[in-house]
Each structure stands twice: as structure tokens, then as C-alpha cells.
Design an enzyme around this catalytic site. Structure first.
Site, PDB file in Angstrom:
ATOM      1  N   THR A 174       0.809  -1.227   0.000  1.00  0.00           N
ATOM      2  CA  THR A 174       0.000   0.000   0.000  1.00  0.00           C
ATOM      3  C   THR A 174       0.837   1.269   0.000  1.00  0.00           C
ATOM      4  O   THR A 174       0.286   2.377  -0.013  1.00  0.00           O
ATOM      5  CB  THR A 174      -0.952   0.022   1.218  1.00  0.00           C
ATOM      6  OG1 THR A 174      -0.177  -0.063   2.419  1.00  0.00           O
ATOM      7  CG2 THR A 174      -1.939  -1.137   1.161  1.00  0.00           C
ATOM      8  N   GLY A 175       2.160   1.137   0.010  1.00  0.00           N
ATOM      9  CA  GLY A 175       3.020   2.319  -0.088  1.00  0.00           C
ATOM     10  C   GLY A 175       2.855   3.001  -1.437  1.00  0.00           C
ATOM     11  O   GLY A 175       2.368   2.404  -2.405  1.00  0.00           O
ATOM     12  N   ARG A 176       3.285   4.242  -1.533  1.00  0.00           N
ATOM     13  CA  ARG A 176       3.072   5.044  -2.745  1.00  0.00           C
ATOM     14  C   ARG A 176       3.687   4.381  -3.975  1.00  0.00           C
ATOM     15  O   ARG A 176       3.017   4.195  -4.998  1.00  0.00           O
ATOM     16  CB  ARG A 176       3.658   6.447  -2.553  1.00  0.00           C
ATOM     17  CG  ARG A 176       3.483   7.351  -3.776  1.00  0.00           C
ATOM     18  CD  ARG A 176       4.004   8.747  -3.484  1.00  0.00           C
ATOM     19  NE  ARG A 176       5.406   8.723  -3.087  1.00  0.00           N
ATOM     20  CZ  ARG A 176       6.430   8.694  -3.959  1.00  0.00           C
ATOM     21  NH1 ARG A 176       6.187   8.672  -5.261  1.00  0.00           N
ATOM     22  NH2 ARG A 176       7.679   8.672  -3.538  1.00  0.00           N
ATOM     23  N   LYS A 201      -3.454  -3.060   7.528  1.00  0.00           N
ATOM     24  CA  LYS A 201      -4.346  -2.891   6.375  1.00  0.00           C
ATOM     25  C   LYS A 201      -4.999  -4.212   5.966  1.00  0.00           C
ATOM     26  O   LYS A 201      -5.616  -4.299   4.909  1.00  0.00           O
ATOM     27  CB  LYS A 201      -3.566  -2.321   5.183  1.00  0.00           C
ATOM     28  CG  LYS A 201      -2.969  -0.932   5.412  1.00  0.00           C
ATOM     29  CD  LYS A 201      -4.044   0.141   5.432  1.00  0.00           C
ATOM     30  CE  LYS A 201      -3.442   1.536   5.590  1.00  0.00           C
ATOM     31  NZ  LYS A 201      -2.695   1.968   4.410  1.00  0.00           N
ATOM     32  N   ILE A 230      13.582  -4.288  -3.891  1.00  0.00           N
ATOM     33  CA  ILE A 230      13.581  -3.061  -4.694  1.00  0.00           C
ATOM     34  C   ILE A 230      14.214  -1.911  -3.910  1.00  0.00           C
ATOM     35  O   ILE A 230      14.796  -0.986  -4.476  1.00  0.00           O
ATOM     36  CB  ILE A 230      12.142  -2.690  -5.104  1.00  0.00           C
ATOM     37  CG1 ILE A 230      11.464  -3.877  -5.796  1.00  0.00           C
ATOM     38  CG2 ILE A 230      12.129  -1.456  -5.986  1.00  0.00           C
ATOM     39  CD1 ILE A 230      12.129  -4.338  -7.066  1.00  0.00           C
ATOM     40  N   THR A 231      14.112  -1.967  -2.607  1.00  0.00           N
ATOM     41  CA  THR A 231      14.559  -0.893  -1.711  1.00  0.00           C
ATOM     42  C   THR A 231      16.031  -0.532  -1.912  1.00  0.00           C
ATOM     43  O   THR A 231      16.881  -1.408  -2.054  1.00  0.00           O
ATOM     44  CB  THR A 231      14.355  -1.326  -0.250  1.00  0.00           C
ATOM     45  OG1 THR A 231      13.010  -1.768  -0.084  1.00  0.00           O
ATOM     46  CG2 THR A 231      14.641  -0.176   0.705  1.00  0.00           C
ATOM     47  N   GLU A 232      16.317   0.762  -1.929  1.00  0.00           N
ATOM     48  CA  GLU A 232      17.688   1.256  -1.973  1.00  0.00           C
ATOM     49  C   GLU A 232      18.208   1.504  -0.558  1.00  0.00           C
ATOM     50  O   GLU A 232      17.443   1.661   0.390  1.00  0.00           O
ATOM     51  CB  GLU A 232      17.758   2.558  -2.773  1.00  0.00           C
ATOM     52  CG  GLU A 232      17.339   2.429  -4.223  1.00  0.00           C
ATOM     53  CD  GLU A 232      17.479   3.726  -4.982  1.00  0.00           C
ATOM     54  OE1 GLU A 232      18.032   4.695  -4.411  1.00  0.00           O
ATOM     55  OE2 GLU A 232      17.029   3.795  -6.137  1.00  0.00           O
ATOM     56  N   HIS A 255      26.339   3.607  -8.780  1.00  0.00           N
ATOM     57  CA  HIS A 255      25.776   2.732  -7.756  1.00  0.00           C
ATOM     58  C   HIS A 255      26.659   2.668  -6.518  1.00  0.00           C
ATOM     59  O   HIS A 255      27.859   2.920  -6.575  1.00  0.00           O
ATOM     60  CB  HIS A 255      25.600   1.315  -8.315  1.00  0.00           C
ATOM     61  CG  HIS A 255      24.602   1.232  -9.417  1.00  0.00           C
ATOM     62  ND1 HIS A 255      24.908   0.770 -10.659  1.00  0.00           N
ATOM     63  CD2 HIS A 255      23.293   1.581  -9.458  1.00  0.00           C
ATOM     64  CE1 HIS A 255      23.831   0.814 -11.429  1.00  0.00           C
ATOM     65  NE2 HIS A 255      22.841   1.307 -10.720  1.00  0.00           N
TER      66      HIS A 255
END
Length: 332
Positions: A19-21, A46, A106-108, A265
Site C-alpha cells: 500500500t506504499g506510494r 491494512k 527493490i529498496t535502496e 551505484h
């Protein structure tokens, strides 16, 4: 099976932080393009809701709660992690505890200490983890995981037999589009991520491609830092990957800069003489001379010519012209 171990027609995804943006936008776009790949999501607090009325992906409070649903227990086999950096390790633990064997981070900016734990967990538990900082995976004949390809993947991708591997999500897409224009379709495009600790490397992927009869060749976008390209050279030298391989290693200019400075990177760091682009190029060229299956492109745009030089046949007609018209050529 249609596709690869990283994404195929049996893939069912659970999205952590759905549900994050960013995650919600990606899921909604992906489900419009390739409905059914995302089976459910998790956001604590949620549970019992759906993502959107027009995208009714069920949301649960925990992975265990989702896996208690019989249909999801059978169909979910892949995790997609979209949570803040300090929550990534907990998400990985939760997925592993519920027998999910493939996951994308996916998180950086995942803390390096956590990345080391995640790496060791993957090896210990026999789990495949792509990332951190992966953009995902795209298989034109199946669909996608993550945001790779954007709102209209058909601009860059067409089904074919070439695999594109890169740490950069953007360059994975750009390279695929360049090959598409020259008549080479994409069998799979995988963004392995550019963090300092890579849970899945190029050398981890190549043996999978070696045994896949649908793969005619592979293209790798390399860069300074780490020993990932050196691992590829060693793999080819040992006969564990024998198909045509075109490689471009960016960042030769970085060797004129002070050691320890990161460009691009997080993992693109040269230290104590290790990880230099020129060393990677030299090693790959040497293997190419011995095997005849590796070509190193001096410039990025020469990757297609490298594949052609290796004798790889086009999947369809070349749509490029002899001259390239600059985007702003009409400006006075």
C-alpha cells in the site's frame, strides 16, 4: 515452463509494503498490463482490504496470514519487497519463514550489515534473492516483476532470445530497446541491483541461461567495483557458460579519480586496486580470445555489433536506419 526461474508462467507474487506510494503504483500498472502475476500483498494494519477498487489485490497484515489462504498457499512463490531500508531484513525473514524461495528487494540503501545477513541467509536457506536496489525482471512472453519497462514496456521490449543483465534498472531497459531496434528480441531482462552486497550476481544467472534452449546469447552491462565481471570471466573460462556473451564495462574514466570514491551505484567503488574497469576488460578479453564466445564492446553502442560478430541471428528485421537523427536536430 514459459520463462525462467526468475519469472515464468507459474510465478505468483506477494508484495511486502503493497500500500506504499511506489509499490501501489507499480502493482496497479503491472496488473493492468499483466493481470494475475501479483496475487496478494502485505501491509500491517491494512489486512482485510484490497489495494484499490479497480485493482482488487487482497491485502493482509502478515505473510503468514496470507499463506493461510489455501489458494494463495498454492500459487504464491515469489516475494517483492517495497519497504523502508531498515525494515528489509524483517521482510526477508518473514518470507523465508513462510517458504518463499525467490524474492526481489527493490529498496535502496539497505544497511550494509543487514545486507550481509541477508546474503548469508540466502546461501544458508537455499533462497534466491535479487537486489537490493533491483528494478525487477521482465520476460516479454510472461510479464514483469517490479517497475521495469515503465507504463509501456512494448517501447523497449519484444519477445526474442537475448538475455540482458545489468546492475542498473534504467540501462537494462535502454539496452533492451537498443537491441530491439536492431532486430534482437529479449528473452529476459534482469536488473540485479547495484548495492555493495549483491545477493544475485551475473555469475549466478549465467548457468541458468546455459541450460535454457530458448536463450541464444547474453548481454552484460558491467561497471567498476566488486569482482562480478571477473567471476563471469572465470565461469566462461571453466566452460560453465558457452553461449555468445557481449559485455560493456563502464567507468574507465573512474581510474583517474581518487580510490574509494563511488560513482553511480553504491557498489561502484574501487579500493586497493581491486574492481578497476580496465582489469575487468582485460580479463574478459583474454577469455574471449581463448574461447571465441566473448566480445567486449569498447563503447556502449557497440554491444549490438559485438553480438552480431559472435554470429547470433536476429529474431526479426532490423528497424534501424543507417543514420541516426538527433532528437533536437530541428533546433536552430
Amino acid at each position: 515452463m514459459k520463462g525462467t526461474k526468475f519469472l515464468n508462467d507459474g510465478t505468483g507474487v506477494i508484495v511486502i509494503g503493497i500500500t506504499g506510494r511506489e509499490a501501489s503504483q507499480v502493482v496497479i500498472e503491472s496488473e493492468k498490463l499483466y493481470p494475475g502475476i501479483v496475487r496478494c500483498g502485505v501491509t500491517p494494519g491494512k489486512g482485510g482490504t484490497v489495494l484499490k477498487d479497480d485493482c482488487p489485490v487482497p491485502v493482509f497484515d502478515t505473510v503468514r496470514e496470507a499463506m493461510n489462504v489455501p489458494d494463495l498457499k498454492k500459487s504464491v512463490n515469489t516475494g517483492l519487497i517495497y519497504v523502508p531500508p531498515t525494515s528489509v531484513l524483517d521482510a526477508v525473514y518473514e518470507l523465508i519463514d513462510n517458504d518463499i524461495k525467490l524474492m526481489y528487494i527493490i529498496t535502496e540503501h539497505v544497511p550494509i550489515r543487514d545486507s550481509i545477513i541477508i546474503y548469508e541467509l540466502a546461501k544458508e536457506k537455499g533462497v534466491t534473492i535479487v537486489g537490493g536496489t533491483s528494478l525487477g525482471c521482465f520476460v516479454p512472453s510472461v510479464g514483469r516483476i517490479g517497475a521495469i519497462g515503465g507504463k509501456d514496456p512494448s517501447i523497449a521490449f519484444r519477445d526474442g532470445s537475448v538475455v540482458v543483465l545489468s546492475k542498473s534498472g534504467g540501462l537494462t531497459v535502454t539496452t533492451s530497446e537498443m537491441f530491439k531496434r536492431r532486430g534482437f528480441g529479449i528473452y529476459m531482462a534482469l536488473a540485479v541491483g547495484g548495492d555493495v552486497i549483491a545477493c544475485t550476481t551475473f555469475a549466478d544467472v549465467l548457468p541458468e541461461l546455459e541450460k535454457d534452449k530458448n536463450v541464444s546469447a547474453c548481454v552484460i552491462m558491467g561497471e567498476p567495483g566488486g569482482t562480478y565481471e571477473e567471476q563471469v570471466a572465470e565461469l566462461v573460462a571453466n566452460g560453465k557458460y558457452t553461449k555468445p556473451l557481449a559485455v560493456f564495462v563502464a567507468g574507465v574514466f573512474q581510474e583517474m579519480m581518487p580510490e574509494g570514491v563511488s560513482f553511480g551505484h553504491a557498489g561502484a567503488i574501487v579500493e586497493r586496486g581491486m574492481g578497476k574497469a580496465t582489469n575487468k576488460i582485460k580479463m574478459l578479453e583474454e577469455v574471449g580470445r581463448k574461447t571465441g564466445t566473448v566480445k567486449v564492446a569498447k563503447f556502449y553502442h557497440e554491444l549490438v555489433n559485438s553480438i552480431i560478430a559472435l554470429g547470433v541471428k536476429r529474431d526479426f528485421e532490423d528497424s534501424s536506419s543507417d543514420s541516426v537523427k538527433p532528437l533536437y536536430s530541428t533546433l536552430k
